[in-house]
Design a protein around this motif. Structure first.
Motif, PDB file in Angstrom:
ATOM      1  N   GLU A 417     137.392 -37.702   1.150  1.00 21.62           N
ATOM      2  CA  GLU A 417     137.087 -38.250  -0.167  1.00 21.62           C
ATOM      3  C   GLU A 417     137.976 -39.451  -0.466  1.00 21.62           C
ATOM      4  OE1 GLU A 417     135.339 -38.763  -3.877  1.00 21.62           O
ATOM      5  OE2 GLU A 417     134.704 -37.577  -2.129  1.00 21.62           O
ATOM      6  N   GLY A 418     139.231 -39.364  -0.041  1.00 22.71           N
ATOM      7  CA  GLY A 418     140.119 -40.503  -0.221  1.00 22.71           C
ATOM      8  C   GLY A 418     139.661 -41.715   0.580  1.00 22.71           C
ATOM      9  N   LEU A 419     139.149 -41.493   1.780  1.00 19.00           N
ATOM     10  CA  LEU A 419     138.634 -42.601   2.591  1.00 19.00           C
ATOM     11  C   LEU A 419     137.462 -43.286   1.903  1.00 19.00           C
ATOM     12  CD1 LEU A 419     138.673 -41.119   6.217  1.00 19.00           C
ATOM     13  CD2 LEU A 419     140.095 -42.982   5.371  1.00 19.00           C
ATOM     14  N   ILE A 420     136.566 -42.482   1.359  1.00 19.51           N
ATOM     15  CA  ILE A 420     135.380 -43.043   0.712  1.00 19.51           C
ATOM     16  C   ILE A 420     135.755 -43.775  -0.573  1.00 19.51           C
ATOM     17  CG2 ILE A 420     133.206 -42.451  -0.422  1.00 19.51           C
ATOM     18  CD1 ILE A 420     132.955 -40.124   1.531  1.00 19.51           C
ATOM     19  N   THR A 421     136.640 -43.157  -1.358  1.00 23.64           N
ATOM     20  CA  THR A 421     137.033 -43.754  -2.643  1.00 23.64           C
ATOM     21  C   THR A 421     137.839 -45.023  -2.448  1.00 23.64           C
ATOM     22  OG1 THR A 421     137.091 -41.524  -3.561  1.00 23.64           O
ATOM     23  CG2 THR A 421     138.146 -43.265  -4.844  1.00 23.64           C
ATOM     24  N   PRO A 424     142.576 -44.041  -3.688  1.00 23.92           N
ATOM     25  CA  PRO A 424     142.453 -43.182  -4.882  1.00 23.92           C
ATOM     26  C   PRO A 424     143.827 -42.905  -5.479  1.00 23.92           C
ATOM     27  CG  PRO A 424     142.380 -41.851  -2.919  1.00 23.92           C
ATOM     28  CD  PRO A 424     142.450 -43.276  -2.440  1.00 23.92           C
ATOM     29  N   SER A 425     143.823 -42.468  -6.709  1.00 27.20           N
ATOM     30  CA  SER A 425     145.070 -42.072  -7.364  1.00 27.20           C
ATOM     31  C   SER A 425     145.392 -40.623  -6.999  1.00 27.20           C
ATOM     32  CB  SER A 425     144.934 -42.209  -8.883  1.00 27.20           C
ATOM     33  OG  SER A 425     143.980 -41.287  -9.378  1.00 27.20           O
ATOM     34  N   LYS A 426     146.638 -40.254  -7.260  1.00 28.89           N
ATOM     35  CA  LYS A 426     147.059 -38.884  -6.985  1.00 28.89           C
ATOM     36  C   LYS A 426     146.285 -37.903  -7.860  1.00 28.89           C
ATOM     37  CE  LYS A 426     151.086 -35.835  -6.976  1.00 28.89           C
ATOM     38  NZ  LYS A 426     152.539 -35.696  -7.287  1.00 28.89           N
ATOM     39  N   HIS A 427     146.110 -38.277  -9.131  1.00 36.66           N
ATOM     40  CA  HIS A 427     145.388 -37.403 -10.052  1.00 36.66           C
ATOM     41  C   HIS A 427     143.953 -37.202  -9.582  1.00 36.66           C
ATOM     42  CE1 HIS A 427     144.052 -35.558 -13.778  1.00 36.66           C
ATOM     43  NE2 HIS A 427     143.063 -36.443 -13.834  1.00 36.66           N
ATOM     44  N   TYR A 428     143.329 -38.260  -9.092  1.00 43.70           N
ATOM     45  CA  TYR A 428     141.945 -38.171  -8.633  1.00 43.70           C
ATOM     46  C   TYR A 428     141.824 -37.180  -7.471  1.00 43.70           C
ATOM     47  CZ  TYR A 428     137.424 -39.456  -6.646  1.00 43.70           C
ATOM     48  OH  TYR A 428     136.143 -39.411  -6.160  1.00 43.70           O
ATOM     49  N   LEU A 429     142.710 -37.284  -6.484  1.00 43.76           N
ATOM     50  CA  LEU A 429     142.636 -36.388  -5.333  1.00 43.76           C
ATOM     51  C   LEU A 429     142.959 -34.951  -5.722  1.00 43.76           C
ATOM     52  CD1 LEU A 429     144.112 -38.330  -2.280  1.00 43.76           C
ATOM     53  CD2 LEU A 429     141.735 -37.917  -2.887  1.00 43.76           C
ATOM     54  N   GLU A 430     143.872 -34.762  -6.667  1.00 42.44           N
ATOM     55  CA  GLU A 430     144.188 -33.405  -7.107  1.00 42.44           C
ATOM     56  C   GLU A 430     142.985 -32.768  -7.797  1.00 42.44           C
ATOM     57  OE1 GLU A 430     147.613 -33.817  -9.535  1.00 42.44           O
ATOM     58  OE2 GLU A 430     149.031 -33.843  -7.842  1.00 42.44           O
ATOM     59  N   GLU A 487     148.841 -51.122  26.286  1.00 42.66           N
ATOM     60  CA  GLU A 487     148.486 -51.971  25.155  1.00 42.66           C
ATOM     61  C   GLU A 487     149.710 -52.191  24.285  1.00 42.66           C
ATOM     62  OE1 GLU A 487     145.459 -53.324  24.343  1.00 42.66           O
ATOM     63  OE2 GLU A 487     144.558 -52.570  26.203  1.00 42.66           O
ATOM     64  N   GLU A 488     149.829 -53.387  23.737  1.00 40.93           N
ATOM     65  CA  GLU A 488     150.908 -53.678  22.796  1.00 40.93           C
ATOM     66  C   GLU A 488     150.552 -53.102  21.430  1.00 40.93           C
ATOM     67  OE1 GLU A 488     149.154 -58.084  21.603  1.00 40.93           O
ATOM     68  OE2 GLU A 488     151.101 -57.897  22.601  1.00 40.93           O
ATOM     69  N   PRO A 489     151.536 -52.800  20.595  1.00 41.66           N
ATOM     70  CA  PRO A 489     151.244 -52.307  19.245  1.00 41.66           C
ATOM     71  C   PRO A 489     150.373 -53.294  18.478  1.00 41.66           C
ATOM     72  CG  PRO A 489     153.557 -51.993  19.775  1.00 41.66           C
ATOM     73  CD  PRO A 489     152.986 -52.843  20.868  1.00 41.66           C
ATOM     74  N   LYS A 490     149.479 -52.763  17.651  1.00 42.58           N
ATOM     75  CA  LYS A 490     148.561 -53.597  16.882  1.00 42.58           C
ATOM     76  C   LYS A 490     148.579 -53.171  15.425  1.00 42.58           C
ATOM     77  CE  LYS A 490     145.503 -53.810  20.933  1.00 42.58           C
ATOM     78  NZ  LYS A 490     145.869 -55.157  21.333  1.00 42.58           N
ATOM     79  N   VAL A 491     148.375 -54.139  14.557  1.00 40.42           N
ATOM     80  CA  VAL A 491     148.295 -53.872  13.131  1.00 40.42           C
ATOM     81  C   VAL A 491     146.836 -53.581  12.793  1.00 40.42           C
ATOM     82  CG1 VAL A 491     148.620 -54.796  10.815  1.00 40.42           C
ATOM     83  CG2 VAL A 491     150.270 -55.331  12.625  1.00 40.42           C
ATOM     84  N   VAL A 492     146.598 -52.426  12.186  1.00 37.32           N
ATOM     85  CA  VAL A 492     145.240 -51.975  11.896  1.00 37.32           C
ATOM     86  C   VAL A 492     145.071 -51.808  10.401  1.00 37.32           C
ATOM     87  CG1 VAL A 492     143.542 -50.142  12.247  1.00 37.32           C
ATOM     88  CG2 VAL A 492     145.087 -50.778  14.106  1.00 37.32           C
ATOM     89  N   SER A 493     144.002 -52.350   9.862  1.00 38.05           N
ATOM     90  CA  SER A 493     143.670 -52.137   8.454  1.00 38.05           C
ATOM     91  C   SER A 493     142.194 -51.783   8.347  1.00 38.05           C
ATOM     92  CB  SER A 493     143.967 -53.389   7.619  1.00 38.05           C
ATOM     93  OG  SER A 493     143.257 -54.501   8.119  1.00 38.05           O
ATOM     94  N   VAL A 494     141.895 -50.848   7.455  1.00 35.57           N
ATOM     95  CA  VAL A 494     140.541 -50.331   7.310  1.00 35.57           C
ATOM     96  C   VAL A 494     139.750 -51.212   6.359  1.00 35.57           C
ATOM     97  CG1 VAL A 494     139.140 -48.351   6.624  1.00 35.57           C
ATOM     98  CG2 VAL A 494     141.348 -47.984   7.753  1.00 35.57           C
ATOM     99  N   ASN A 495     138.663 -51.790   6.868  1.00 35.81           N
ATOM    100  CA  ASN A 495     137.774 -52.591   6.018  1.00 35.81           C
ATOM    101  C   ASN A 495     136.790 -51.714   5.251  1.00 35.81           C
ATOM    102  OD1 ASN A 495     138.913 -54.983   6.963  1.00 35.81           O
ATOM    103  ND2 ASN A 495     137.449 -55.146   8.655  1.00 35.81           N
ATOM    104  N   GLU A 496     136.263 -50.706   5.941  1.00 39.21           N
ATOM    105  CA  GLU A 496     135.215 -49.884   5.330  1.00 39.21           C
ATOM    106  C   GLU A 496     135.173 -48.525   6.017  1.00 39.21           C
ATOM    107  OE1 GLU A 496     130.316 -49.777   4.836  1.00 39.21           O
ATOM    108  OE2 GLU A 496     131.286 -51.277   6.114  1.00 39.21           O
ATOM    109  N   THR A 497     134.932 -47.499   5.222  1.00 39.97           N
ATOM    110  CA  THR A 497     134.620 -46.176   5.767  1.00 39.97           C
ATOM    111  C   THR A 497     133.108 -46.080   5.865  1.00 39.97           C
ATOM    112  OG1 THR A 497     136.593 -45.186   4.756  1.00 39.97           O
ATOM    113  CG2 THR A 497     134.838 -43.697   5.457  1.00 39.97           C
ATOM    114  N   ILE A 498     132.599 -46.185   7.085  1.00 39.70           N
ATOM    115  CA  ILE A 498     131.148 -46.232   7.288  1.00 39.70           C
ATOM    116  C   ILE A 498     130.515 -44.882   7.001  1.00 39.70           C
ATOM    117  CG2 ILE A 498     129.327 -46.711   8.966  1.00 39.70           C
ATOM    118  CD1 ILE A 498     131.311 -48.484  10.459  1.00 39.70           C
TER     119      ILE A 498
END
Length: 1296
Positions: A417-421, A424-430, A487-498
């Motif tokens: 749910e956090g991935l989709i949202t 999210p805030s802590k209150h939302y996940l709680e 492989e060398e370390p890579k910086v990963v950022s999530v664009n979208e949860t498909i």
């Protein structure tokens, strides 16, 4: 009989050619590398180091790693190996030339049943059928000869046992023996030595003649027809040819030249291969799923004269089943050990050159064996510890409830749910955690968990989740991930949860899986270059984060990249992520060729083991480790299967533990288990053939009854959302393609009527996207089909903004989703019958040993309030009272024979009331939801409270308020209080393992329609009660069994039938019926029931149709609709009313028009259309009649009319031939079905058919003679029905 042998030339052995040193490969390399990286990865990624040190994470010395391919397996004495493989001495193998056997595939004979065919037709196997269908167009002359040799039973491939000198690329039988005899060293938490690879696997050896006996053709029924096969084999002595050594030399030279050619081509065209050594594909459309039939397997070993230095290798001669062309596949390096044999189906991930040849080795391409066996990535990854456990996991569906597993499932939902949202805030996940907990109260009840404790466990890890979202959904220095030493370390950022919990099928690779999350990410290298990727993310909540567990997780992710490559039609998905919540560590997985090869090979081995278990009931050997085995969930079943197949305590390796599990089993018990286990497998194989059509639609020989094709999404209306129980359902409507263009088209096709509401289905596109979504039929009509989905329909990888447009452009196919999991339930029901516990012991004595049931002696005391109630209930007749008394007196079980119309539902409702008066708890069950609900509706009318368990969309709308989802229970205490206070529970047989029934016990189990339920299905509910009551009629339809072989070997015998035949005194019959008038009752009474039926009242006996005074303009209709003649047979012999065939389907247009005229006249005379029904044995005739009817009268096959009744029933028998061919088809020749036909009508029964043709069936001949004696046979002529001249043209226009 020995095969004809050609003259073999003498051969010289050359020792000059030394094999090349292969690269390190396979599982060995994969787990060794992942284990060696564990500590480095942990120190780089984990801000909170794992407090449990991993002894395997320390780097290995060079000397240790060098031993991975050769020194790891010490050579034992080869002569002691005894696994069914032929033993050839080194001296003999030096003298004998290698042998290659041609294979005449698929010549196994088996029985099958056609829709309109005779009772039994003998046919060759599907392998040979496919060959014969292609022979005239595509196949070369040699293969055509094979295809025509239909009497051949199969081929036996002799394993080649050449003496092989030791080399890093060579595995010997002695090494295998050493591996098998070695015991696991349990020196750390993973059960492994520090220097030992956790999943050391031996190479798969070629199958011997013994091993191939049940697998050559890959089909069921080989053992049963061995005598026939041996007889036929004598007639084709020249079909097997043992080739000379000269031909082997020629093929060897060809292999060498082919190898050099491929090396040159790969040097010039390296860009055509992906990083995984797979050919790059163009994904403008879905990947073609071309499969090959293995015609021949030959082996080449070191030491034979050859100019090629790569030894050993295999050559597979393949037949492309789509095009009919032949191909040659060369297997080198570790692929030589692939478990492939003639008759297998394979898929080649690679390209064949212009000569039709391809090489699979450690550097390029893949071989998928048995691609139609879809195995989950999780199953493959976890199979290295014990392949037997993996096979049992695949075969048995075991219901388990544990708090740790439940917490893991709930944490997955919170994280997703956090991935989709997104951030999210802590209150939302709680708050969401509380909602998730609310939706899983039933599972909490099953585990005996405390709501507050579980909620606390969820909330305390939310900060870690939030930190992950912050790191990877916003650019952060903490988002750097190590992808391994290459492989060398890579910086990963999530664009979208498909997507989350994405179901993926990849028949191209023989894999399936449920991916935790599919992400679109941006990856930045150290040099600043960025690119976007689609990759899988696995979320792990358990303790295992290092060692063997970590290696399994990495293997799982690697296989998921293959799944996503096919689902998303991308060839650059070669990375994945694992997030360990416990250590707050994110690990990157980069797919390496060596890892992939090892995992695919393990998948192939597991597929072969699963097939071997289902076709020959042969399982992998027991692990023989007391430490591991005693903690296995399959310990009981594993030991019982081992005992049943001739094992003992010594071969189990468990000693006294094994004896305690199985010492109660007798030879009769073992034979019972093996018989029914095999019958279940035969039936499951039939369903599997149907299911594979979902991903191989080209394999269909004709229109499939389990599929609706050429559909488009109805874009005139958007999807709708319905709240169903605990979640929302998304409803999509599909129509035929031409209906989208012109909804007024009167010539539109009718959607197939084999589908019904509540059927589970799979949605795929005609362009090749397989299993885009799964859902349930919400509604189906002549114009549309509506499907209910658990989430929005979306093409994988499509943009949300283009969703509707893209969905509307696709053409869709809907396939029935035949649940193979039901067979897992059946197998577990069967094997637990032999467990060592008191309930299993009791049932085993009654069901297997057929011990006589016990009843209370000395009569029933009048002081019993239950007896007093039964005696005072005025709505019960004497038969019904006696049956309830029998139930109350039973100590083990009672059998209630409910003949047609005798009020068994009414009787059972009052039996339940009597049991409740005694304070007993009752489990009500049946195979279908409708049967369970019919009984519960009767209880509801008697004001009896109950709980209904099951899918709410499958439950009758008047019953839904009794489901927990309908009562909206707000807390665990509410569920506990209701489960303890309500004494009656209704559930179907296959839903008996529902969480609410965990550890639940009942005093009595009442099973309705027991005569139609197979024995293994019946066993499940009986485990929950102290005694049971079976209610049914084994004179009507038996259990539905689709496999002819399984049916003929006893699977059609229900438990009700078995116990009734063994102990007739346990039966209490209901003989007073309230449905049929006397004239109709006499038919089944004299032919089936031995005149035991009687009418319950004068009103029932004299009932007849009440027509208005209007008469028909057709005299023949006035004659057959005479209300004073309740049973009529209309003879069509003097009409042009012959049956017609299209493929396997049979119909009769003349009879269909006569039925439509009779129905129309009935309605015109004032009979309500709801009280008129039409029955026919064949689906194609039902479809034709529905096309001709204007009204909404129910038209069904015999099987669908079981349990229904109408005032008037019209029957079309269909079969009518001009010659002397027999008409006793498998349907009309079944007296159970004829009994159903005769017992559905209350006041009028009209049967239409050819007296001459039907009289060839003994029972139907007696039926017609009986009706004739009652004056009910009507002979119609062309003069009576002149309009039949137009039927030929109509039947061609309205082909069904």
């Amino acid at each position: 009989m020995a095969p004809r042998k050609r003259t073999a030339a003498s051969r010289k052995t050359s020792q000059s050619n030394q094999p090349s040193e292969p690269a390190k490969f396979g599982i060995q390399h994969f787990f060794e590398r992942h284990l060696s990286q564990a500590s480095a990865s942990a120190s780089t990624q984990n801000p909170k180091p794992d407090p449990i040190s991993d002894p395997q994470s320390s780097p290995k010395s060079k000397s240790e790693s060098d031993l991975s391919t050769t020194d790891q397996v010490p050579p034992p004495d080869e002569s002691k190996v005894d696994d069914g493989f032929s033993e050839i001495s080194p001296e003999a193998s030096k003298r004998a030339p290698p042998k290659r056997f041609k294979f005449s595939p698929g010549m196994i004979i088996k029985q099958s049943q056609d829709d309109g065919g005779d009772v039994v037709t003998w046919k060759v196997s599907p392998v040979n059928e496919r060959l014969r269908s292609l022979a005239s167009k595509h196949l070369p002359r040699t293969t055509r000869v094979f295809a025509e040799a239909t009497e051949m039973s199969g081929s036996i491939l002799q394993s080649c046992s050449e003496t092989i000198s030791e080399s890093p690329s060579t595995f010997t039988m002695s090494k295998l023996k050493s591996w098998l005899s070695s015991k696991p060293d349990l020196e750390n938490n993973d059960g492994l030595k520090e220097s030992q690879s956790p999943f050391r696997t031996p190479p798969s050896l070629p199958y011997s003649s013994i091993a191939l006996k049940a697998d050559v053709n890959g089909g069921a029924g080989l053992v049963e027809h061995q005598k026939d096969l041996m007889t036929l084999l004598d007639q084709v002595k020249d079909a097997i040819v043992e080739e000379s050594g000269e031909e082997m030399e020629e093929s060897d030279t060809m292999a060498c030249s082919l190898n050099h050619t491929f090396v040159q081509e790969n040097t010039k065209n390296e860009s055509t291969l992906s990083m995984n050594g797979l050919p790059k594909q163009k994904f403008s459309n879905a990947l073609p799923n071309e499969t090959y039939l293995v015609l021949e397997v030959s082996e080449k070993h070191k030491g034979e004269e050859s100019s090629c230095g790569r030894h050993p290798f295999k050559i597979l001669r393949l037949l492309n089943e789509q095009s009919g062309t032949e191909r040659a596949l060369y297997l080198y390096d570790e692929w030589f050990h692939s478990p492939v044999a003639p008759g297998n189906t394979v898929n080649v991930i690679g390209e064949f050159n212009d000569k039709g040849k391809c090489i699979v080795d450690c550097t390029k391409n893949l071989l998928i064996v048995h691609p139609d066996v879809l195995i989950s990535g999780t199953r493959v990854a976890s199979s290295f510890t014990c392949s037997r456990r993996a096979v049992l996991d695949e075969r048995l569906k075991v219901s388990e409830s544990s708090i740790s597993a439940l917490i893991g499932t709930l944490l997955h939902q919170v994280f997703q749910e956090g991935l989709i949202t997104r951030l999210p805030s802590k209150h939302y996940l709680e708050e969401h955690a509380k909602q998730i907990l609310q939706k899983n109260l039933e599972s909490l009840y099953a585990c005996g968990a405390n709501e507050k404790d579980i909620l606390s466990s969820l909330i305390e890890v939310i900060p870690q989740m939030l930190a992950w979202f912050t790191s990877f959904m916003e650019e952060s220095e903490n988002s750097s991930i190590d992808f391994g030493q290459f492989e060398e370390p890579k910086v990963v950022s999530v664009n979208e949860t498909i997507d989350i919990e994405e179901m993926a099928w990849a028949p191209r690779y023989g894999l399936k899986g449920m991916i935790d999350a599919s992400l679109n990410v941006r990856i930045q290298s150290s040099n600043g270059v960025t690119h976007e990727r689609v990759l899988p993310l696995e979320f792990k909540t358990g303790k295992g984060t290092t060692g063997r567990a970590a290696a399994e997780h990495a293997a799982q992710v690697i296989l998921y990249t293959l799944l996503m490559s096919e689902r998303y039609l991308k060839n650059n998905i070669d990375m994945g992520l694992i997030y360990y919540l416990r250590t707050n560590q994110t690990v990157g997985i980069k797919v390496q060729r060596s890892d992939l090869v090892g995992l695919v090979m393990r998948r192939n081995e597991l597929a072969s083991e699963i097939l071997k278990a289902s076709t020959a009931q042969s399982f992998p050997p027991m692990l023989q480790s007391a430490t591991i085995c005693t903690g296995c969930r399959h310990l009981n079943a594993c030991g019982i299967y081992h005992k049943a197949n001739g094992g003992n305590s010594a071969s189990s390796g468990l000693g006294g533990i094994f004896d305690n599990l199985v010492n109660h089993l007798t030879p009769a018990h073992c034979n019972f288990l093996k018989l029914w286990d095999r019958l279940i497998d035969l039936e499951a194989q039939t369903i599997q053939v149907t299911k594979k059509e979902i991903w191989r639609p080209s394999s269909r020989q004709e229109k499939s009854a389990g599929s609706i094709s050429s559909l488009v999404l109805d874009t005139r209306n958007d999807f709708s959302v319905e709240s169903s129980g605990k979640c929302d359902r998304y409803i999509y409507q599909f129509v035929r393609q031409k209906l989208e263009l012109d909804s007024d088209d009167s010539s539109m096709d009718i959607l197939e009527f084999s589908f019904k509401r509540g059927d589970c289905v799979v949605l795929s596109t005609e362009s090749g996207r397989i299993a885009v979504a799964t859902g349930v039929i919400k509604d189906i009509s002549r114009l549309h089909v509506s499907v209910s989905l658990s989430r929005r329909l979306r093409l994988p990888g499509s943009e949300l903004s283009q969703e509707r447009e893209l969905l509307g452009q696709e053409m869709w196919r809907i396939d029935k989703d035949e649940f193979t999991s039901s067979y897992g339930i059946m197998r577990f029901n069967l094997v637990q019958l032999f467990f060592q516990n008191s309930r299993s012991l009791h049932l085993r004595k009654l069901i297997v040993d057929l011990q006589a049931p016990r009843f209370e002696s000395g009569g029933l005391l009048s002081q019993d309030p239950a007896i007093s109630y039964v005696r005072s209930e005025m709505s019960l007749n004497d038969d019904q009272r006696r049956s309830i008394h029998r139930i109350l007196a039973a100590r083990d079980y009672a059998l209630i024979l409910g003949m047609p119309g005798t009020g068994k539902t009414h009787t059972m409702a009052h039996a339940v009331k009597a049991l409740l008066i005694r304070g007993a708890s009752v489990l009500l069950t049946s195979f279908t939801n409708s049967a369970v609900d019919n009984l519960l509706l009767k209880l509801k009318s008697e004001n009896i409270d109950f709980i209904r368990i099951g899918r709410i969309e499958a439950v009758h709308h008047e019953i839904r308020e009794h489901c927990f989802s309908g009562t909206n229970a707000q807390s665990l205490n509410e569920i506990k209080q209701r489960m303890e206070s309500v004494q009656v529970v209704g559930v179907t047989c296959l839903a008996i393992n529902h969480p609410l029934l965990t550890n639940k016990k009942f005093d009595v189990c009442i099973m309705d329609e027991a005569g139609q339920i197979t024995l293994p299905v019946s066993l499940g509910p009986l485990m929950f009660a102290s005694k049971f009551v079976l209610v049914g009629d084994h004179y009507q339809l038996p259990p539905l069994v689709q496999s002819t072989e399984a049916r003929e070997n006893g699977m059609g015998i229900s438990l009700f039938w078995r116990l009734s035949e063994a102990h007739p005194n346990a039966i209490s019959a209901l003989q007073c019926q309230y449905r049929m008038c006397t004239g109709i009752m006499e038919l089944s009474n004299s032919l089936i029931y031995g005149n035991r039926l009687r009418c319950g009242s004068t009103q029932v006996a004299l009932a007849k149709l009440d027509f208005c005074t209007k008469r028909s303009k057709h005299p023949w209709l006035n004659q057959i609709l005479d209300p004073d003649k309740p049973a009529i047979f209309v003879n069509t012999d003097k009409l042009p009313a012959l049956e017609e065939r299209e493929n396997k389907a049979v119909n009769n247009p003349a009879e269909a028009h006569m039925v439509s005229q009779a129905v129309a006249d009935l309605i015109n005379r004032g009979i309500n259309e709801e009280e008129v029904g039409v029955i026919t044995p064949y689906n194609s005739q039902a479809t034709l009649i529905k096309q001709l009817l204007i009204s909404s009268v129910e038209v069904h096959t015999i099987d669908r009319y079981q349990g229904r009744d109408k005032d008037c029933v019209v029957v079309s028998f269909v079969r009518s031939t001009s010659g002397d061919s027999r008409a006793n088809s498998s349907l009309l020749g079944d007296w159970h079905r004829i009994n159903v036909v005769l017992t559905r009508a209350k006041k009028k029964l009209i049967m239409i058919g050819s007296q001459k043709t039907l009289s060839r069936v003994p029972l139907l001949k007696l039926l017609i003679e009986k009706i004739d004696a009652l004056g009910g046979v009507v002979h119609v002529t062309k003069k009576d029905i002149q309009y039949l001249k137009m039927l030929k043209k109509c039947s061609q226009t309205d082909a069904c």
